[in-house]
Design a protein around this motif. Structure first.
Motif, PDB file in Angstrom:
ATOM      1  N   PHE A  35      14.953 -17.866  20.095  1.00 15.96           N
ATOM      2  CA  PHE A  35      14.122 -17.386  18.995  1.00 15.96           C
ATOM      3  C   PHE A  35      13.864 -18.537  18.030  1.00 15.96           C
ATOM      4  N   THR A  36      12.697 -18.499  17.391  1.00  9.14           N
ATOM      5  CA  THR A  36      12.438 -19.401  16.276  1.00  9.14           C
ATOM      6  C   THR A  36      12.613 -18.675  14.945  1.00  9.14           C
ATOM      7  N   ASN A  37      12.804 -17.369  15.000  1.00  4.28           N
ATOM      8  CA  ASN A  37      12.963 -16.548  13.799  1.00  4.28           C
ATOM      9  C   ASN A  37      14.365 -15.939  13.775  1.00  4.28           C
ATOM     10  N   ALA A  38      15.125 -16.229  12.703  1.00  7.14           N
ATOM     11  CA  ALA A  38      16.517 -15.787  12.633  1.00  7.14           C
ATOM     12  C   ALA A  38      16.646 -14.273  12.536  1.00  7.14           C
ATOM     13  N   GLU A  39      15.746 -13.622  11.788  1.00  8.03           N
ATOM     14  CA  GLU A  39      15.841 -12.176  11.637  1.00  8.03           C
ATOM     15  C   GLU A  39      15.599 -11.469  12.970  1.00  8.03           C
ATOM     16  N   GLN A  40      14.644 -11.970  13.736  1.00 12.94           N
ATOM     17  CA  GLN A  40      14.404 -11.388  15.059  1.00 12.94           C
ATOM     18  C   GLN A  40      15.615 -11.601  15.967  1.00 12.94           C
ATOM     19  N   ALA A  41      16.241 -12.771  15.836  1.00  9.08           N
ATOM     20  CA  ALA A  41      17.430 -13.058  16.644  1.00  9.08           C
ATOM     21  C   ALA A  41      18.563 -12.093  16.297  1.00  9.08           C
ATOM     22  N   LEU A  42      18.758 -11.832  15.008  1.00  7.00           N
ATOM     23  CA  LEU A  42      19.806 -10.902  14.583  1.00  7.00           C
ATOM     24  C   LEU A  42      19.525  -9.483  15.078  1.00  7.00           C
ATOM     25  N   GLU A  43      18.254  -9.096  15.031  1.00  4.93           N
ATOM     26  CA  GLU A  43      17.884  -7.774  15.524  1.00  4.93           C
ATOM     27  C   GLU A  43      18.187  -7.649  17.013  1.00  4.93           C
ATOM     28  N   ALA A  61      16.302 -23.746  10.849  1.00  6.31           N
ATOM     29  CA  ALA A  61      15.599 -22.570  11.363  1.00  6.31           C
ATOM     30  C   ALA A  61      16.177 -21.278  10.815  1.00  6.31           C
ATOM     31  N   THR A  62      17.473 -21.281  10.515  1.00  3.28           N
ATOM     32  CA  THR A  62      18.126 -20.061  10.060  1.00  3.28           C
ATOM     33  C   THR A  62      18.303 -20.027   8.542  1.00  3.28           C
ATOM     34  N   ARG A  63      17.658 -20.983   7.835  1.00  2.00           N
ATOM     35  CA  ARG A  63      17.757 -21.030   6.371  1.00  2.00           C
ATOM     36  C   ARG A  63      19.210 -20.993   5.935  1.00  2.00           C
ATOM     37  N   ARG A  64      19.932 -21.972   6.349  1.00  2.00           N
ATOM     38  CA  ARG A  64      21.381 -22.132   6.222  1.00  2.00           C
ATOM     39  C   ARG A  64      22.037 -21.446   7.401  1.00  2.00           C
ATOM     40  N   GLY A  65      22.358 -22.275   8.387  1.00  2.00           N
ATOM     41  CA  GLY A  65      22.943 -21.766   9.621  1.00  2.00           C
ATOM     42  C   GLY A  65      24.252 -21.044   9.414  1.00  2.00           C
ATOM     43  N   ASP A  66      24.999 -21.408   8.339  1.00  3.53           N
ATOM     44  CA  ASP A  66      26.272 -20.753   8.099  1.00  3.53           C
ATOM     45  C   ASP A  66      26.065 -19.270   7.819  1.00  3.53           C
ATOM     46  N   CYS A  67      25.036 -18.950   7.011  1.00  2.00           N
ATOM     47  CA  CYS A  67      24.768 -17.552   6.666  1.00  2.00           C
ATOM     48  C   CYS A  67      24.394 -16.768   7.921  1.00  2.00           C
TER      49      CYS A  67
END
Length: 391
Positions: A35-43, A61-67
């Motif tokens: 995924f290029t979109n973190a929210e889609q990946a979480l879903e 890509a995840t706007r702070r990978g730690d979060c």
């Protein structure tokens, strides 16, 4: 894909070219979901957590990978995680620790070959200890103890900066049972059973009886490490026994520290963390053993319950031959130094490895190159010979 048995890897990165290259080059080894979109990946992860064996996330890509990884960990807590980050050397310590919850940190740009090597290593470390025979049970270990198949040995530990004796680690050997099983397999069969408490209690009894000899042998370096199971540490009655044992050893001139394997630790095990903090409040040092072998490596450094870490043997072995392992150990050494944590390395096989770890800032070492595990009597005899030669 129906019938696909390849490990499923979830990868999130804003570089579609990298994702395409990874899918193209590694699709024969792994089943990549990208995924290029973190929210889609979480879903997607929320619906497929049971399938995933590894998560890779890019910092940008995840706007702070730690979060992202922390949120992903809530859906898949036992899945190892790799963070990709550019300009890693410029990260603040706080950022580095907050990116915890990861097994490895890789600096970008990253090549496909380096990424594959990292995935292979994480997958290998994720595999459970193999049991040599399904008949090996905690009851079999208990029966071995009944037969007296039990022998403690001591392995010397050395200060990394000058290789002078700094203490020892007491290890358990079960000669008859070890004819068919490795000592790791023996411990794995009973680490979550009351038998491990019996085994540890026997080690404690031996140590109390031998404390004056330990002190005579090691003098100011009478610091001895003892391995514990998380099972033991979480039981209130046994925790009290540990504290009493520590105090009795101190009265006899020997300081004891304790080690628990990282593979057994969960960052969400609040009872364990609370008991670990209780030990530290009483001045009792508890170390994370086999550090770098589990999924919680960096996250565990955030908690003040632990006095330090002991690097995993396989990780140490790769320092002089593998750039990835070398970079990871160097980075962990910087973090431990900033946090005031002790950093030990075991499995020292040669001088080149010792020299490299000295450069990185490891504080303590042990291994066959420096000193093999031996019974107390054998160490005493060698010390007597050395004393006679000096005379």
């Amino acid at each position: 894909m129906v019938g696909n048995t390849s490990p499923v890897v979830l990868m999130v990165d804003n570089d579609e070219h990298l994702l395409a290259a990874v899918r193209r080059a590694l699709s024969g080894c792994f089943d990549f979901v990208t995924f290029t979109n973190a929210e889609q990946a979480l879903e997607w992860l929320g619906e497929n957590a049971g399938r995933v064996e590894l998560i890779i996330a890019d910092m940008v890509a995840t706007r702070r990978g730690d979060c992202f990884l922390q949120r992903a960990a809530r859906n898949a807590p036992n899945v190892p995680r790799i963070l990709l980050a550019a300009n890693m050397s410029g990260m603040s310590l706080r950022d580095a620790i907050s990116q915890a919850m990861v097994t490895r940190v890789l600096a970008k740009p990253v090549s496909v070959s380096v990424l594959k090597d990292a995935i292979d290593r994480v997958m290998r470390l994720k595999k459970p200890v193999r049991k040599a025979d399904s008949k090996l049970t905690a009851l079999a270990v208990n029966a071995a103890l009944d037969r007296g198949d039990f022998r403690p040995v001591l392995q010397p530990r050395f200060r990394a900066n000058d290789l002078r004796l700094s203490g020892s680690e007491i290890l358990c050997r079960m000669p008859m049972l070890e004819k068919d099983y490795s000592i790791e397999e023996i411990f794995a069969s009973c680490h979550n059973h009351s038998v491990i408490n019996r085994l540890t209690s026997q080690m404690m009894t031996v140590m109390i009886n031998m404390a004056p000899r330990y002190h005579d042998l090691m003098g100011d370096a009478a610091y001895i490490g003892l391995n514990l199971s998380v099972y033991s540490l979480k039981h209130p009655e046994f925790l009290e026994q540990i504290i009493r044992f520590y105090e009795r050893m101190r009265m006899r001139g020997v300081v004891v520290s304790f080690e628990i394997p990282e593979r057994q630790i969960s960052v969400n095990d609040h009872d364990l963390i609370a008991n670990a903090r209780r030990l530290r409040e009483r001045g009792i040092a508890l170390f994370i053993d086999d550090f770098g072998s589990g999924n919680n490596s960096l996250d565990l450094l955030r908690d003040e319950a632990f006095a330090g870490v002991k690097l995993d043997r396989d990780l140490v072995a790769g320092v002089t031959t593998d750039l990835l392992d070398d970079a990871f150990v160097e980075w962990i050494a910087r973090v431990c130094s900033k946090l005031g944590l002790s950093l030990s390395a075991k499995g020292i096989k040669n001088r080149d490895l010792a020299n490299r770890l000295q450069i990185h800032g490891v504080t303590e070492m042990q291994g066959f190159y420096l000193g093999a595990p031996v019974p107390l009597e054998e160490w005493e005899a060698a010390a007597q010979i050395a004393l006679s030669d000096c005379g």
